[in-house]
Design a protein around this motif. Structure first.
Motif, PDB file in Angstrom:
ATOM      1  N   PRO A 251     -18.521 -59.350  18.201  1.00  0.00           N
ATOM      2  CA  PRO A 251     -17.833 -60.046  17.108  1.00  0.00           C
ATOM      3  C   PRO A 251     -18.298 -59.620  15.726  1.00  0.00           C
ATOM      4  CG  PRO A 251     -19.379 -61.512  18.234  1.00  0.00           C
ATOM      5  CD  PRO A 251     -19.287 -60.272  19.069  1.00  0.00           C
ATOM      6  N   ALA A 252     -19.465 -58.970  15.652  1.00  0.00           N
ATOM      7  CA  ALA A 252     -19.965 -58.518  14.352  1.00  0.00           C
ATOM      8  C   ALA A 252     -19.297 -57.234  13.892  1.00  0.00           C
ATOM      9  CB  ALA A 252     -21.476 -58.320  14.417  1.00  0.00           C
ATOM     10  N   LYS A 253     -18.519 -56.604  14.789  1.00  0.00           N
ATOM     11  CA  LYS A 253     -17.899 -55.328  14.452  1.00  0.00           C
ATOM     12  C   LYS A 253     -16.375 -55.432  14.556  1.00  0.00           C
ATOM     13  CE  LYS A 253     -21.767 -52.277  15.266  1.00  0.00           C
ATOM     14  NZ  LYS A 253     -22.785 -53.320  15.445  1.00  0.00           N
ATOM     15  N   THR A 254     -15.707 -54.972  13.525  1.00  0.00           N
ATOM     16  CA  THR A 254     -14.249 -55.043  13.460  1.00  0.00           C
ATOM     17  C   THR A 254     -13.578 -53.761  13.928  1.00  0.00           C
ATOM     18  OG1 THR A 254     -14.188 -54.221  11.183  1.00  0.00           O
ATOM     19  CG2 THR A 254     -14.428 -56.603  11.490  1.00  0.00           C
ATOM     20  N   ALA A 255     -14.349 -52.733  14.195  1.00  0.00           N
ATOM     21  CA  ALA A 255     -13.784 -51.425  14.513  1.00  0.00           C
ATOM     22  C   ALA A 255     -12.968 -51.465  15.793  1.00  0.00           C
ATOM     23  CB  ALA A 255     -14.911 -50.401  14.657  1.00  0.00           C
ATOM     24  N   PRO A 256     -11.769 -50.886  15.795  1.00  0.00           N
ATOM     25  CA  PRO A 256     -11.042 -50.717  17.054  1.00  0.00           C
ATOM     26  C   PRO A 256     -11.731 -49.659  17.912  1.00  0.00           C
ATOM     27  CG  PRO A 256      -9.898 -49.582  15.283  1.00  0.00           C
ATOM     28  CD  PRO A 256     -11.046 -50.323  14.649  1.00  0.00           C
ATOM     29  N   GLN A 257     -11.394 -49.616  19.176  1.00  0.00           N
ATOM     30  CA  GLN A 257     -11.937 -48.624  20.112  1.00  0.00           C
ATOM     31  C   GLN A 257     -13.466 -48.648  20.162  1.00  0.00           C
ATOM     32  OE1 GLN A 257     -10.047 -44.734  20.270  1.00  0.00           O
ATOM     33  NE2 GLN A 257      -8.568 -45.378  18.723  1.00  0.00           N
ATOM     34  N   ALA A 258     -14.054 -49.824  20.020  1.00  0.00           N
ATOM     35  CA  ALA A 258     -15.514 -49.948  20.057  1.00  0.00           C
ATOM     36  C   ALA A 258     -15.878 -51.098  20.975  1.00  0.00           C
ATOM     37  CB  ALA A 258     -16.070 -50.180  18.659  1.00  0.00           C
ATOM     38  N   TRP A 259     -16.719 -50.811  21.977  1.00  0.00           N
ATOM     39  CA  TRP A 259     -17.171 -51.874  22.873  1.00  0.00           C
ATOM     40  C   TRP A 259     -18.572 -51.555  23.388  1.00  0.00           C
ATOM     41  CZ3 TRP A 259     -13.093 -48.576  24.189  1.00  0.00           C
ATOM     42  CH2 TRP A 259     -13.344 -47.668  25.221  1.00  0.00           C
ATOM     43  N   ARG A 260     -19.291 -52.610  23.730  1.00  0.00           N
ATOM     44  CA  ARG A 260     -20.606 -52.448  24.357  1.00  0.00           C
ATOM     45  C   ARG A 260     -20.402 -52.043  25.806  1.00  0.00           C
ATOM     46  NH1 ARG A 260     -25.429 -54.376  22.250  1.00  0.00           N
ATOM     47  NH2 ARG A 260     -25.298 -55.574  20.316  1.00  0.00           N
ATOM     48  N   THR A 261     -20.891 -50.869  26.137  1.00  0.00           N
ATOM     49  CA  THR A 261     -20.737 -50.367  27.496  1.00  0.00           C
ATOM     50  C   THR A 261     -21.689 -51.087  28.461  1.00  0.00           C
ATOM     51  OG1 THR A 261     -20.960 -48.417  28.909  1.00  0.00           O
ATOM     52  CG2 THR A 261     -22.350 -48.498  26.962  1.00  0.00           C
ATOM     53  N   GLN A 262     -21.297 -51.130  29.728  1.00  0.00           N
ATOM     54  CA  GLN A 262     -22.153 -51.670  30.785  1.00  0.00           C
ATOM     55  C   GLN A 262     -23.295 -50.707  31.133  1.00  0.00           C
ATOM     56  OE1 GLN A 262     -21.827 -54.676  32.315  1.00  0.00           O
ATOM     57  NE2 GLN A 262     -19.998 -55.282  31.178  1.00  0.00           N
ATOM     58  N   LEU A 263     -23.205 -49.458  30.670  1.00  0.00           N
ATOM     59  CA  LEU A 263     -24.206 -48.443  30.995  1.00  0.00           C
ATOM     60  C   LEU A 263     -25.402 -48.549  30.054  1.00  0.00           C
ATOM     61  CD1 LEU A 263     -21.832 -45.349  31.374  1.00  0.00           C
ATOM     62  CD2 LEU A 263     -22.658 -46.869  33.188  1.00  0.00           C
ATOM     63  N   ASP A 264     -26.602 -48.322  30.599  1.00  0.00           N
ATOM     64  CA  ASP A 264     -27.742 -48.174  29.709  1.00  0.00           C
ATOM     65  C   ASP A 264     -27.837 -46.707  29.295  1.00  0.00           C
ATOM     66  OD1 ASP A 264     -29.280 -46.658  31.595  1.00  0.00           O
ATOM     67  OD2 ASP A 264     -30.082 -48.491  32.486  1.00  0.00           O
ATOM     68  N   GLU A 265     -28.786 -46.397  28.428  1.00  0.00           N
ATOM     69  CA  GLU A 265     -28.834 -45.043  27.876  1.00  0.00           C
ATOM     70  C   GLU A 265     -29.137 -43.980  28.927  1.00  0.00           C
ATOM     71  OE1 GLU A 265     -32.668 -43.837  25.725  1.00  0.00           O
ATOM     72  OE2 GLU A 265     -32.561 -45.996  25.327  1.00  0.00           O
ATOM     73  N   PHE A 266     -29.766 -44.365  30.049  1.00  0.00           N
ATOM     74  CA  PHE A 266     -30.117 -43.399  31.080  1.00  0.00           C
ATOM     75  C   PHE A 266     -29.000 -43.226  32.119  1.00  0.00           C
ATOM     76  CE2 PHE A 266     -34.050 -45.337  29.478  1.00  0.00           C
ATOM     77  CZ  PHE A 266     -34.634 -44.203  28.938  1.00  0.00           C
ATOM     78  N   GLN A 267     -27.977 -44.066  32.020  1.00  0.00           N
ATOM     79  CA  GLN A 267     -26.783 -43.926  32.865  1.00  0.00           C
ATOM     80  C   GLN A 267     -25.617 -43.318  32.089  1.00  0.00           C
ATOM     81  OE1 GLN A 267     -26.422 -48.081  33.598  1.00  0.00           O
ATOM     82  NE2 GLN A 267     -27.814 -48.118  35.348  1.00  0.00           N
ATOM     83  N   TYR A 268     -25.738 -43.279  30.802  1.00  0.00           N
ATOM     84  CA  TYR A 268     -24.662 -42.847  29.912  1.00  0.00           C
ATOM     85  C   TYR A 268     -24.460 -41.333  30.015  1.00  0.00           C
ATOM     86  CZ  TYR A 268     -21.858 -43.082  25.586  1.00  0.00           C
ATOM     87  OH  TYR A 268     -20.852 -43.029  24.651  1.00  0.00           O
TER      88      TYR A 268
END
Length: 529
Positions: free
Chosen positions: A203-220
C-alpha cells in the motif's frame, strides 16, 4: 593472452545512468563500478534498436535488425544467422549462455497486426508471405513458455552458437525454462506461487506492475542465474582448464514488472530519489508524448501491459526506487561471479564485459518503459570492457553501437568477423583501444502497433551524432531534432525551427547515407552475372 576467455554480463532494460560509474549518486553498484574502474567505460554507446529481440540479434550478429531479419519483437532471429558464439565455438572456445535469451518468441500472444489480404482479394495458403521460410515452425518455438510446459522439452544445441544453455526466460518472478524446473525441484513450496496473482501489493507504493514476490533473494531468478554461472565456471576450471571459454550471463532484470525480492524491495526510499526534471513538463511536449498524456488523462492507458505509458511523479519515484533495488541485487550477484572467477584462477585470462540490451524512459518526459520515443535514457546503454592486458580507468567518448559487441569480442580473440558484419571491433587483438571511427550511430525501430496518433504501425529511424539526435518517422510531417550539447534533456525540439533548417537538411542527408552504408551485403556475390 592470445586466446582470452570472455565473460559477458547482460542486463535487460537498463539505462546507462542507472549505475554509479555513470554518475548516479543514489544507486549502489560497487561491483560494476569496479569493472569500470579497472577497465574502459564507454560514454556514447547506443542501441541498434531499443527493443529486446532485435537488439539482442544485433549484439549476437554484429548486424542491424534490417539486415539480420529480427526487425522487432515477435520476429525470431533467423537460425541461419552466424553469431559471434558460432565463430568462437568453431575456433575452439567453449560457449555457454545462462539466463535470458529472447532470440525467439517467449509467449504465444497473437501479433498486434496479423497479415491480411486486401479487401476482395484471396491469399494463397503457404504463399501469403514474401518469404518461404516460416517462423511458426517447431525450430522457432524453442523459447516459448508453452513449449517448456512439456517436461521433455529442451533447446536444440548448439543454440545460436552456444554449446550449452541454461534458460531463464521472461521477467521478474514470472520466469520459466530451466529455472522453473529447478525451482520446482528445490523449492516446491513456492514454485506454483509466482507472478502477479500471487504477489502482494504494497500500500505504500502506487506503481503499477509492482508486487512483493513470494520468492526470497536466493530463489529469485537473479540469484539462480549467478549461481548457475558460478557452477559453470567451476566445472570449466576443473574439466576444461586448457580451453578458452565465452560465457554470457544474462539477467532478466531490471526490466518491469518491478519485483525485487526480500531486502531489495525497500532498500531505496522513493522519497530519496528524484524524478526526471522533464517529468514535470507536460505542456509543449512533442505530439507523440502529448498523445500518451492524453491517453492517461482519459483513463485509457494500459498500465499493466508491456506498452509504455504516461506516469505521475509519485509512480515514477516508486518505480525508480524498485528498479534501483533490482540493480543492486544484480550488482551483488555479479560480485559473486567475479569472486568465483578469481578463485578458479581465471581472472587474469578473462575479458569481462558489462552491457544492457536497451534502456528505459523511466520517467523522462513523464513516460515509462520503452517505445518509439528515442530519448537518451532509452537508446543509450552502458558498455564496460575490462581487459587484464589493458590499463584501467579509461573513458571512451567515441560513438559505439550495440552491434559492436560481437565484432569486438571476435577481434580481441584474433578472429575475423563474418563477411556482412556491420559492427566495428573496438579493441585490437592485443587489447589496445581501436576507435570506432563513427560520425553517427543508426537506430532502427519497426513497431507492430499503430498508436501515438499514427494510422499505421510506427516506423522510425534515428541518427545520433556527436552533438545531435535526429529522428524521422515514416508517417507524419513532423520529426525530432535535438542539440545534445546545449539541450542534454532533449526539451527543445528544433525540427520546425527555421534557424535550424540547414542543420536538419544536413542530418537528413547523413541519415540517408548511413542507412545506405548499412544495407545488407550478405550473401556475397558468386559471379559477376
Amino acid at each position: 593472452m592470445t586466446r582470452p576467455n570472455f565473460l559477458v554480463f547482460l542486463t535487460d532494460q537498463h539505462r546507462a545512468d542507472h549505475l554509479g560509474c555513470y554518475g548516479n549518486p543514489v544507486v549502489r553498484t560497487p561491483q560494476i563500478d569496479e569493472l569500470a574502474r579497472s577497465g574502459s567505460r564507454f560514454e556514447r554507446t547506443y542501441v541498434a534498436n531499443p527493443v529486446c529481440m532485435p537488439n539482442r540479434g544485433s549484439m549476437m550478429t554484429g548486424r542491424m535488425p534490417s539486415a539480420h531479419g529480427a526487425r522487432g519483437n515477435g520476429v525470431p532471429l533467423p537460425l541461419e544467422s552466424v553469431t559471434f558464439a558460432d565463430v568462437l565455438a568453431g575456433s575452439g572456445w567453449r560457449t555457454a549462455m545462462i539466463g535470458k535469451s529472447h532470440l525467439q518468441n517467449m509467449e504465444n500472444t497473437p501479433p498486434a497486426l496479423p497479415p491480411q489480404a486486401p479487401s476482395g482479394l484471396k491469399a494463397v495458403p503457404g504463399l501469403d508471405q514474401a518469404r518461404r521460410t516460416r517462423i511458426d515452425q517447431p525450430e522457432y518455438r524453442q523459447e516459448l513458455r508453452s513449449s517448456w510446459a512439456d517436461p521433455a522439452h529442451q533447446l536444440r544445441l548448439p543454440y545460436y552458437g552456444f554449446q550449452e544453455v541454461i534458460l531463464c526466460n521472461h521477467h521478474a518472478d514470472e520466469c520459466f525454462g530451466d529455472y522453473s524446473r529447478w525451482l520446482a525441484r528445490h523449492h516446491p513450496q513456492v514454485a506454483d506461487r509466482l507472478g502477479r496473482e500471487h504477489g502482494s501489493r504494497d500500500p505504500a507504493k502506487t506503481a503499477p506492475q509492482a508486487w512483493r514476490t513470494q520468492l526470497d533473494e536466493f530463489q529469485y531468478p537473479t540469484h539462480y542465474i549467478a549461481e548457475q554461472s558460478q557452477e559453470w565456471l567451476r566445472r570449466h576450471a576443473r574439466d576444461h582448464a586448457g580451453e578458452p571459454f565465452a560465457l554470457l550471463c544474462s539477467f532478466p532484470d531490471p526490466h518491469h514488472p518491478w519485483t525485487p525480492p526480500g531486502r531489495y524491495w525497500d532498500m531505496y526510499d522513493p522519497d530519496a530519489v528524484q524524478a526526471p526534471r522533464t517529468a514535470r513538463s507536460v505542456d509543449g511536449q512533442p505530439p507523440h508524448v502529448a498523445w500518451l498524456w492524453r491517453e492517461r488523462l482519459a483513463g485509457q492507458a494500459r498500465l499493466e501491459s508491456p506498452r509504455f505509458f504516461a506516469a505521475n511523479e509519485r509512480e515514477i519515484r516508486d518505480i525508480i526506487a524498485l528498479t534501483y533495488g533490482m540493480i543492486t541485487n544484480i550488482d551483488d550477484r555479479i560480485g559473486g561471479v567475479m569472486q568465483t572467477l578469481r578463485e578458479c584462477g581465471m581472472d587474469r585470462d578473462t575479458v569481462v564485459i558489462f552491457t544492457s540490451d536497451h534502456g528505459d524512459l523511466m520517467g523522462d518526459h513523464g513516460i515509462m518503459l520503452k517505445g518509439p520515443l528515442h530519448y537518451q535514457g532509452l537508446i543509450r546503454v552502458p558498455l564496460i570492457w575490462r581487459d587484464p592486458e589493458a590499463p584501467g580507468g579509461q573513458v571512451r567518448e567515441d560513438l559505439a553501437s550495440s552491434m559492436d559487441l560481437g565484432p569486438s569480442i571476435l577481434r580481441r580473440a584474433g578472429l575475423a568477423a563474418p563477411d556482412g558484419t556491420q559492427g566495428e571491433g573496438l579493441f585490437e587483438p592485443s587489447g589496445a583501444t581501436r576507435p570506432s571511427g563513427r560520425t553517427g550511430v543508426l537506430v532502427e525501430e519497426s513497431q507492430q502497433r499503430a498508436y501515438l496518433g499514427f494510422d499505421t504501425p510506427v516506423q522510425v529511424r534515428t541518427l545520433v551524432t556527436r552533438r545531435h539526435r535526429l529522428s524521422l518517422f515514416q508517417e507524419g510531417k513532423w520529426g525530432e531534432l535535438y542539440d545534445l550539447e546545449d539541450d542534454p534533456l532533449e526539451e527543445r525540439n528544433l525540427w520546425d525551427d527555421p534557424a535550424h533548417a540547414r542543420l536538419q537538411s544536413e542530418l537528413l542527408q547523413e541519415l540517408a547515407q548511413t542507412m545506405i552504408r548499412h544495407a545488407d551485403r550478405c550473401p556475397r556475390p558468386t559471379s559477376l552475372a
